[in-house]
Design an enzyme around this catalytic site. Structure first.
Site, PDB file in Angstrom:
ATOM      1  N   TYR A   1     -73.618   6.171  83.233  1.00 53.56           N
ATOM      2  CA  TYR A   1     -72.406   6.688  83.068  1.00 53.56           C
ATOM      3  C   TYR A   1     -71.339   6.416  84.060  1.00 53.56           C
ATOM      4  O   TYR A   1     -70.319   5.869  83.938  1.00 53.56           O
ATOM      5  CB  TYR A   1     -72.294   7.989  82.315  1.00 53.56           C
ATOM      6  CG  TYR A   1     -71.237   8.651  82.186  1.00 53.56           C
ATOM      7  CD1 TYR A   1     -70.349   8.440  81.448  1.00 53.56           C
ATOM      8  CD2 TYR A   1     -70.580   9.714  83.331  1.00 53.56           C
ATOM      9  CE1 TYR A   1     -69.077   8.833  81.324  1.00 53.56           C
ATOM     10  CE2 TYR A   1     -69.384  10.327  83.318  1.00 53.56           C
ATOM     11  CZ  TYR A   1     -68.465   9.865  82.120  1.00 53.56           C
ATOM     12  OH  TYR A   1     -67.317  10.416  82.153  1.00 53.56           O
TER      13      TYR A   1
ATOM     14  N   LYS B   1     -68.002   4.087  84.455  1.00 54.36           N
ATOM     15  CA  LYS B   1     -66.544   4.448  84.675  1.00 54.36           C
ATOM     16  C   LYS B   1     -66.082   3.431  85.675  1.00 54.36           C
ATOM     17  O   LYS B   1     -64.942   3.175  85.801  1.00 54.36           O
ATOM     18  CB  LYS B   1     -66.376   6.098  84.808  1.00 54.36           C
ATOM     19  CG  LYS B   1     -66.746   6.524  83.585  1.00 54.36           C
ATOM     20  CD  LYS B   1     -65.504   6.330  82.647  1.00 54.36           C
ATOM     21  CE  LYS B   1     -65.671   7.114  81.102  1.00 54.36           C
ATOM     22  NZ  LYS B   1     -64.624   6.703  80.091  1.00 54.36           N
TER      23      LYS B   1
ATOM     24  N   SER C   1     -62.943   9.104  85.414  1.00 57.03           N
ATOM     25  CA  SER C   1     -63.617  10.411  85.511  1.00 57.03           C
ATOM     26  C   SER C   1     -63.853  10.619  87.371  1.00 57.03           C
ATOM     27  O   SER C   1     -64.191   9.639  87.930  1.00 57.03           O
ATOM     28  CB  SER C   1     -65.264  10.503  85.107  1.00 57.03           C
ATOM     29  OG  SER C   1     -65.956  11.269  85.564  1.00 57.03           O
TER      30      SER C   1
END
Ligand code: NAD
Ligand code: UFG
Length: 340
Positions: free
Chosen positions: A148, A152, A123
């Site tokens: 989050y 990643k 991302s």
């Protein structure tokens, strides 16, 4: 055969369709924690082909070993993961367990099975609050403000170390910007089960009368109209990029990072106005303070993917919004399809 983890989800399902339309066989592993079997029916009705589906967890080493033993898998596209920023703040362990632990378990199983080609759903969040726009792959990764984003970045770092230690690997880290839109058939798209966090699913629910107004988070950013700018990319363009990445990885070892965006930034108000123009519906707005953790601007330099993969996103914002609205209408059955 290509193993697609999370292949019943929003992006994974479009990737599976793309693979099948190019004659690849796809095997989906998904625990259905954020999707359902209906996406398999939809894929079959669009393509006339049904991918092999196994309900299971990517953290389960036994399931992975069985799949690598039973099927002739030569590459993995790893889309399985959790993606809600707010939820990751409330449940960080679940996010690290799935997004980092699940990736580690998958890589271990791949290595033991002798499968070394991996495409990973990363991302743009790994760049954090980047000062320079557009963002290219040489920009330093930042310090993502939530578990989050951290998960990643950690998964990427795990994969980079793994490749550095073993030259047999070919790994593509695909840094998605803001995926939106739906399959043009109106049969496949994003189906959030809880209150959506992201702009477009929320806007669609307002437009279809399920919610009273779209909250515009922040009107005082240093942008042309004060609202946040992002690089929205059509999910089908994204899916096409996965196939190109896979083809490139089959020819070249090592770790490769590619930005998957359009290179064009739009503000929240730009998106609302484009939606109103394309779909002929007025979207009630409510202006709110900035959302914590949000950045003002984020858009990609997609030149590396264009040069190395021959991939670029060519579907316009209008097309993304029209396709998303067609999907929303087919979901709610409340409106006739109103898009051109
Ligand atoms: P999604 O939730 O629709 O799809 C993810 C799929 O993974 C779901 O079908 C879910 O059931 C499955 N899954 C989750 N945990 C699993 C586990 N432990 N084992 C097996 N399956 C599991 O989300 P999406 O938008 O399709 O995102 C796909 C990937 O892309 C995710 O890794 C996400 O973090 C990443 N990503 C998404 C966005 C975005 O805005 N949609 C942006 C950047 C990156
Ligand atoms: N926004 C609103 N109202 C909403 C939702 C969002 O005004 O109801 C605004 C946000 O403030 C931001 C823009 O719309 O300016 C986009 O917000 P999203 O929540 O749709 O997307 P983000 O850019 O915050 O994050 C998304 C994904 C992340 C991914 C990131 C990559 O949620 O998983 O893109 O750029 F990491």
């Amino acid at each position: 055969m290509i193993l697609v983890t999370g292949g019943a989800g929003y992006i994974g399902a479009h990737v599976v369709l793309e693979l099948m339309s190019h004659g690849e066989d796809a095997l989906i592993l998904d625990n259905l924690c954020n999707s359902s079997r209906s996406s398999l029916e939809r894929m079959a009705s669009i393509s006339g082909r049904r991918p092999v589906f196994v309900q299971g967890d990517v953290r389960n080493r036994g399931v992975l070993d069985t799949l690598f033993h039973e099927y002739s898998i030569n590459a993995v596209i790893h889309c399985a993961g959790l993606k809600a920023v707010g939820e990751s703040v409330r449940e960080p362990l679940r996010y690290y367990d799935t997004n980092v632990g699940g990736s580690v378990t998958l890589c271990q199983a791949m290595k033991d099975a002798g499968v070394f080609t991996l495409v990973f759903s990363s991302s743009a969040t790994v760049y954090g609050d980047c000062a320079r726009m557009p963002i290219n792959e040489t920009c330093a990764t930042g310090n993502p403000s939530n578990p989050y984003g951290q998960s990643k970045l950690m998964a990427e770092n795990v994969m980079k170390s793994m490749v550095a230690s073993d030259p047999r690997w070919s790994v593509g880290l695909l840094r998605y910007f803001n995926p939106i839109g739906a399959h043009e058939s109106g049969k496949l798209g994003e189906a959030p089960t809880l209150t959506p966090n992201n702009l477009l699913p929320y806007l669609l629910q307002v437009a279809s009368g399920q919610r009273p107004a779209l909250h515009v988070f922040g009107t005082d950013y240093e942008t042309h109209d004060g609202t946040g700018i992002r690089d929205y990319v059509h999910v089908v363009d994204l899916a096409e990029g996965h196939l190109k990445a896979l083809q490139a990885l089959r020819a070249q070892r090592g770790v490769h990072i590619w930005n998957f965006g359009t290179g064009q930034g739009y503000s929240v108000i730009d998106v609302v106005k484009a939606f109103e123009r394309v779909c002929g519906i007025t979207v009630p707005l409510s202006y709110e303070p900035r959302r914590p953790g949000d950045i003002a601007r984020c858009w990609a330099d997609p030149g590396k993917a264009s040069l190395e993969l021959g991939w670029c996103a060519h579907r316009s914002l209008e097309r993304m919004l029209a396709d998303a609205w067609r999907w929303q209408c087919s979901q709610t059955h409340a409106f006739d399809t109103q898009v051109g």
